[in-house]
Design a protein around this motif. Structure first.
Motif, PDB file in Angstrom:
ATOM      1  N   GLN A 162      -5.997   6.986   8.333  1.00 19.26           N
ATOM      2  CA  GLN A 162      -5.845   6.903   9.729  1.00 19.26           C
ATOM      3  C   GLN A 162      -6.657   5.470  10.171  1.00 19.26           C
ATOM      4  OE1 GLN A 162      -7.715  10.337  11.531  1.00 19.26           O
ATOM      5  NE2 GLN A 162      -6.288  11.776  10.278  1.00 19.26           N
ATOM      6  N   THR A 163      -6.690   4.573   9.572  1.00 18.46           N
ATOM      7  CA  THR A 163      -7.034   3.262   9.865  1.00 18.46           C
ATOM      8  C   THR A 163      -8.397   3.375  10.596  1.00 18.46           C
ATOM      9  OG1 THR A 163      -5.669   2.921  11.597  1.00 18.46           O
ATOM     10  CG2 THR A 163      -5.080   1.944   9.198  1.00 18.46           C
ATOM     11  N   LYS A 164      -9.501   3.989   9.934  1.00 22.14           N
ATOM     12  CA  LYS A 164     -10.732   4.398  10.835  1.00 22.14           C
ATOM     13  C   LYS A 164     -11.940   4.209   9.857  1.00 22.14           C
ATOM     14  CE  LYS A 164     -12.528   7.289  14.483  1.00 22.14           C
ATOM     15  NZ  LYS A 164     -12.273   8.587  15.349  1.00 22.14           N
ATOM     16  N   GLN A 183     -15.959  -5.891   8.062  1.00 17.19           N
ATOM     17  CA  GLN A 183     -14.710  -5.537   8.481  1.00 17.19           C
ATOM     18  C   GLN A 183     -13.845  -5.018   7.428  1.00 17.19           C
ATOM     19  OE1 GLN A 183     -13.713  -6.939  11.732  1.00 17.19           O
ATOM     20  NE2 GLN A 183     -12.223  -5.759  11.378  1.00 17.19           N
ATOM     21  N   LEU A 184     -13.920  -3.539   7.416  1.00 20.30           N
ATOM     22  CA  LEU A 184     -13.459  -2.937   6.728  1.00 20.30           C
ATOM     23  C   LEU A 184     -11.932  -2.482   6.759  1.00 20.30           C
ATOM     24  CD1 LEU A 184     -16.099  -0.287   5.468  1.00 20.30           C
ATOM     25  CD2 LEU A 184     -15.455  -2.574   4.428  1.00 20.30           C
ATOM     26  N   ILE A 185     -11.514  -2.461   8.029  1.00 30.01           N
ATOM     27  CA  ILE A 185     -10.295  -2.168   8.717  1.00 30.01           C
ATOM     28  C   ILE A 185      -9.649  -3.473   9.196  1.00 30.01           C
ATOM     29  CG2 ILE A 185      -8.812  -0.953  10.113  1.00 30.01           C
ATOM     30  CD1 ILE A 185     -10.196   0.986   8.171  1.00 30.01           C
ATOM     31  N   GLU A 186      -8.408  -3.672   8.490  1.00 30.58           N
ATOM     32  CA  GLU A 186      -7.847  -5.035   9.144  1.00 30.58           C
ATOM     33  C   GLU A 186      -7.417  -4.827  10.684  1.00 30.58           C
ATOM     34  OE1 GLU A 186      -3.996  -7.787   8.052  1.00 30.58           O
ATOM     35  OE2 GLU A 186      -4.379  -6.107   6.769  1.00 30.58           O
ATOM     36  N   TYR A 187      -7.664  -5.954  11.348  1.00 28.06           N
ATOM     37  CA  TYR A 187      -7.386  -5.924  12.881  1.00 28.06           C
ATOM     38  C   TYR A 187      -5.714  -6.087  12.784  1.00 28.06           C
ATOM     39  CZ  TYR A 187      -6.697  -7.487  17.680  1.00 28.06           C
ATOM     40  OH  TYR A 187      -6.024  -7.654  18.821  1.00 28.06           O
ATOM     41  N   SER A 188      -5.196  -5.238  13.520  1.00 34.09           N
ATOM     42  CA  SER A 188      -3.744  -5.422  13.698  1.00 34.09           C
ATOM     43  C   SER A 188      -3.270  -4.490  14.774  1.00 34.09           C
ATOM     44  CB  SER A 188      -3.053  -4.729  12.453  1.00 34.09           C
ATOM     45  OG  SER A 188      -1.738  -4.364  12.581  1.00 34.09           O
ATOM     46  N   PRO A 189      -3.228  -5.419  16.187  1.00 32.77           N
ATOM     47  CA  PRO A 189      -3.140  -4.721  17.453  1.00 32.77           C
ATOM     48  C   PRO A 189      -1.628  -4.308  17.474  1.00 32.77           C
ATOM     49  CG  PRO A 189      -3.102  -7.256  17.585  1.00 32.77           C
ATOM     50  CD  PRO A 189      -3.632  -6.833  16.019  1.00 32.77           C
ATOM     51  N   HIS A 245      -6.399   9.201  -0.001  1.00 28.57           N
ATOM     52  CA  HIS A 245      -5.857   7.775   0.266  1.00 28.57           C
ATOM     53  C   HIS A 245      -6.912   6.730   0.117  1.00 28.57           C
ATOM     54  CE1 HIS A 245      -2.518  10.259   2.348  1.00 28.57           C
ATOM     55  NE2 HIS A 245      -3.463  10.875   2.789  1.00 28.57           N
ATOM     56  N   ASP A 246      -7.634   6.774  -0.839  1.00 29.27           N
ATOM     57  CA  ASP A 246      -8.714   5.800  -1.131  1.00 29.27           C
ATOM     58  C   ASP A 246      -9.893   5.721  -0.297  1.00 29.27           C
ATOM     59  OD1 ASP A 246      -7.634   4.813  -3.499  1.00 29.27           O
ATOM     60  OD2 ASP A 246      -6.492   3.456  -2.700  1.00 29.27           O
ATOM     61  N   GLY A 247     -10.022   6.828   0.561  1.00 30.39           N
ATOM     62  CA  GLY A 247     -11.036   6.853   1.540  1.00 30.39           C
ATOM     63  C   GLY A 247     -12.300   7.280   0.972  1.00 30.39           C
ATOM     64  N   TRP A 248     -13.455   7.233   1.743  1.00 28.96           N
ATOM     65  CA  TRP A 248     -14.696   7.716   0.866  1.00 28.96           C
ATOM     66  C   TRP A 248     -15.671   7.923   2.058  1.00 28.96           C
ATOM     67  CZ3 TRP A 248     -18.505   4.316   2.850  1.00 28.96           C
ATOM     68  CH2 TRP A 248     -18.331   3.117   2.993  1.00 28.96           C
ATOM     69  N   LEU A 249     -16.881   8.946   1.721  1.00 27.98           N
ATOM     70  CA  LEU A 249     -17.965   9.117   2.481  1.00 27.98           C
ATOM     71  C   LEU A 249     -19.084   8.861   1.820  1.00 27.98           C
ATOM     72  CD1 LEU A 249     -19.323  11.986   2.200  1.00 27.98           C
ATOM     73  CD2 LEU A 249     -17.097  12.981   3.028  1.00 27.98           C
ATOM     74  N   ARG A 250     -20.066   8.411   2.677  1.00 25.02           N
ATOM     75  CA  ARG A 250     -21.312   8.122   1.915  1.00 25.02           C
ATOM     76  C   ARG A 250     -22.492   8.865   3.108  1.00 25.02           C
ATOM     77  NH1 ARG A 250     -23.705   3.615  -1.321  1.00 25.02           N
ATOM     78  NH2 ARG A 250     -26.130   3.799  -1.057  1.00 25.02           N
ATOM     79  N   ASP A 251     -23.563   9.435   2.228  1.00 24.69           N
ATOM     80  CA  ASP A 251     -24.669  10.023   3.226  1.00 24.69           C
ATOM     81  C   ASP A 251     -25.996   9.465   2.491  1.00 24.69           C
ATOM     82  OD1 ASP A 251     -23.043  11.382   4.877  1.00 24.69           O
ATOM     83  OD2 ASP A 251     -23.236  13.182   3.716  1.00 24.69           O
ATOM     84  N   ASP A 252     -26.843   8.838   3.346  1.00 22.24           N
ATOM     85  CA  ASP A 252     -28.147   8.422   3.067  1.00 22.24           C
ATOM     86  C   ASP A 252     -29.370   9.415   3.576  1.00 22.24           C
ATOM     87  OD1 ASP A 252     -27.146   6.142   1.964  1.00 22.24           O
ATOM     88  OD2 ASP A 252     -27.622   5.151   3.817  1.00 22.24           O
ATOM     89  N   LEU A 253     -30.227   9.823   2.620  1.00 19.77           N
ATOM     90  CA  LEU A 253     -30.846  11.297   3.070  1.00 19.77           C
ATOM     91  C   LEU A 253     -32.419  10.543   2.809  1.00 19.77           C
ATOM     92  CD1 LEU A 253     -29.232  13.683   0.705  1.00 19.77           C
ATOM     93  CD2 LEU A 253     -28.876  13.306   3.047  1.00 19.77           C
ATOM     94  N   GLU A 273     -17.955   2.088  15.389  1.00 18.67           N
ATOM     95  CA  GLU A 273     -16.531   2.734  15.286  1.00 18.67           C
ATOM     96  C   GLU A 273     -15.486   1.347  14.951  1.00 18.67           C
ATOM     97  OE1 GLU A 273     -16.301   6.300  18.215  1.00 18.67           O
ATOM     98  OE2 GLU A 273     -17.390   4.615  18.953  1.00 18.67           O
ATOM     99  N   GLN A 274     -14.587   1.546  13.859  1.00 23.08           N
ATOM    100  CA  GLN A 274     -13.835   0.489  13.874  1.00 23.08           C
ATOM    101  C   GLN A 274     -12.416   1.032  13.278  1.00 23.08           C
ATOM    102  OE1 GLN A 274     -13.479  -2.514   9.896  1.00 23.08           O
ATOM    103  NE2 GLN A 274     -15.052  -3.427  11.581  1.00 23.08           N
ATOM    104  N   ASP A 275     -11.341   0.287  14.196  1.00 21.17           N
ATOM    105  CA  ASP A 275      -9.821   0.583  13.699  1.00 21.17           C
ATOM    106  C   ASP A 275      -9.202  -0.513  13.786  1.00 21.17           C
ATOM    107  OD1 ASP A 275      -9.555   0.326  16.309  1.00 21.17           O
ATOM    108  OD2 ASP A 275      -9.809   2.470  16.772  1.00 21.17           O
TER     109      ASP A 275
END
Length: 393
Positions: free
Chosen positions: A213-215, A384-390, A189-197, A233-235
């Motif tokens: 999961q909007t997270k 702000q990667l996740i749109e605020y939508s209460p 779903h166009d998600g990604w993960l990144r690790d800095d080492l 943590e952002q949702d």
């Protein structure tokens, strides 16, 4: 004298004859070496941004470019070859030595029939070593590598195309000593993960975006890669930053009610053992934060008092002191604009009104408050990667 007049008259007649004869000659004899003048030229000159001049050779239609040579403002020379439909086919740029005039390849590219997609794209440093290589793996995948001057790989990327266009989906970044510095991998779903080492391979930072999961989670670690030092943590409900000490105890929590740096902000501070000390409530006017209220806690973690501030964010306008014994009972103190106590009310448990004690200005009583309670501590705002939508009521 008469002879001179005759000569002058003859010259005038000749000139008059030429005036009437030349237009007819130009009209009837519009040729050079028995060839008619072309309506449009086979070459043209162009002036473009970043170029001194560009010479363009045209196809027989005298409109579509076939080949172009551009002298660039940085001293390099570029050549372009086009297809009959006008799309760019290949391009080449060369370094030019200003003294000897010797040329060396800087960039060479081959472009697909659409005129936009790179099939091959090569770049070189001035000494001839590779700087970048791009290859089209399949119609929807490109493999791109960047190199250090010593030939070692700096970045290794996969770029994928979907209905929205090209985007980087995978990346490895290396140091000059060839150790892995970071890695980016795609998720569903166009998600990604990144690790800095770190150079020794231990984890320094982990980021993960899950649009489904909007997270969004961003964890930074102390040396060793085990204990988290900063957690974001952002949702769709908001954003929270938590700071930890090396022993793992809480140091600070910062939350936004809506978009980051565009909404009110709450900052909770903890003591060395991780117990709450006080919470600041920051309002926002335009792009400036102001301290609206403050809550302090007792050593056991229970509420001690709540303070409300005037518009200056420093002067206490009201103070609520909670009774440590009688649950629900409190004292409400109100202060004047100059910060002196005006009234004090003792409110019994379960009541909204109580006994009011008036104080004169001469009493000069003020709310005691240490400077650290008023301090606005600097922080690094997360994206702000996740749109605020209460949730809707």
């Amino acid at each position: 004298m008469q002879k001179r007049t005759s000569v002058f008259l003859v010259a005038c007649l000749v000139l008059i004859g030429l005036v009437f004869t030349l237009p007819r000659f130009a009209t009837k004899h519009d040729t050079i070496n028995n060839q008619p003048f072309p309506k449009q030229l086979a070459n043209r000159l162009e002036l473009r941004a970043g170029e001194t001049v560009r010479s363009v050779e045209l196809y027989p239609d005298r409109i579509t470019p076939r080949h172009a040579v551009a002298t660039n403002s940085d001293g390099t020379l570029s050549e372009y070859w086009f297809r009959p439909d006008g799309t760019l086919k290949t391009a080449r740029t060369e370094f030019v030595d200003p003294t000897s005039g010797k040329r060396s390849l800087r960039r060479y590219a081959e472009i697909a029939a659409d005129g936009r997609t790179y099939i091959l794209d090569l770049e070189y440093y001035a000494d001839g070593t590779r700087a970048k290589e791009l290859h089209l793996v399949d119609p929807s995948t490109q493999h791109k590598q960047y190199f250090f001057a010593n030939g070692a790989v700096f970045r290794d990327q996969l770029i994928s195309r979907d209905a929205r266009g090209w985007k980087m989906t995978q990346e490895d970044v290396f140091r000059a000593d060839k150790t892995l510095a970071s890695r980016l991998r795609p998720l569903e779903h166009d998600g990604w993960l990144r690790d800095d080492l770190a150079a020794n391979g231990t984890l320094m930072r982990h980021q993960q975006l899950d649009p489904y999961q909007t997270k969004f989670v961003d964890s930074t670690f102390f040396p060793g890669g085990v204990t988290v030092s900063r957690l974001v943590e952002q949702d769709s409900y908001g954003t929270k930053i938590t700071l930890y000490r090396p022993d793992g105890t809480l140091a600070e929590q910062r939350e936004w009610a809506a978009d980051v740096d565009k909404s009110s902000m709450t900052v909770k501070t903890f003591d060395r053992s991780g117990k709450p000390l006080f919470t600041q409530y920051w309002g926002i006017r335009g792009d400036k934060y102001f301290l609206a209220s403050l809550k302090e806690f007792r050593p056991d973690g229970s509420d001690d008092r709540m303070l409300y501030f005037a518009e200056d964010g420093k002067t206490v306008s009201m103070e609520i002191v909670y009774d440590p014994v009688s649950k629900g009972a409190f004292v409400r103190n109100k202060y004047r604009a100059d910060g002196t106590l005006e009234t004090s009310e003792e409110i019994p448990s379960g009541k909204s009104d109580g006994v009011v004690t008036h104080f004169g200005a001469s009493a000069n009583k003020r709310a005691l408050l240490s400077s650290d309670r008023l301090a606005f501590r600097p922080y690094k705002a997360p994206p702000q990667l996740i749109e605020y939508s209460p949730p809707e009521d």
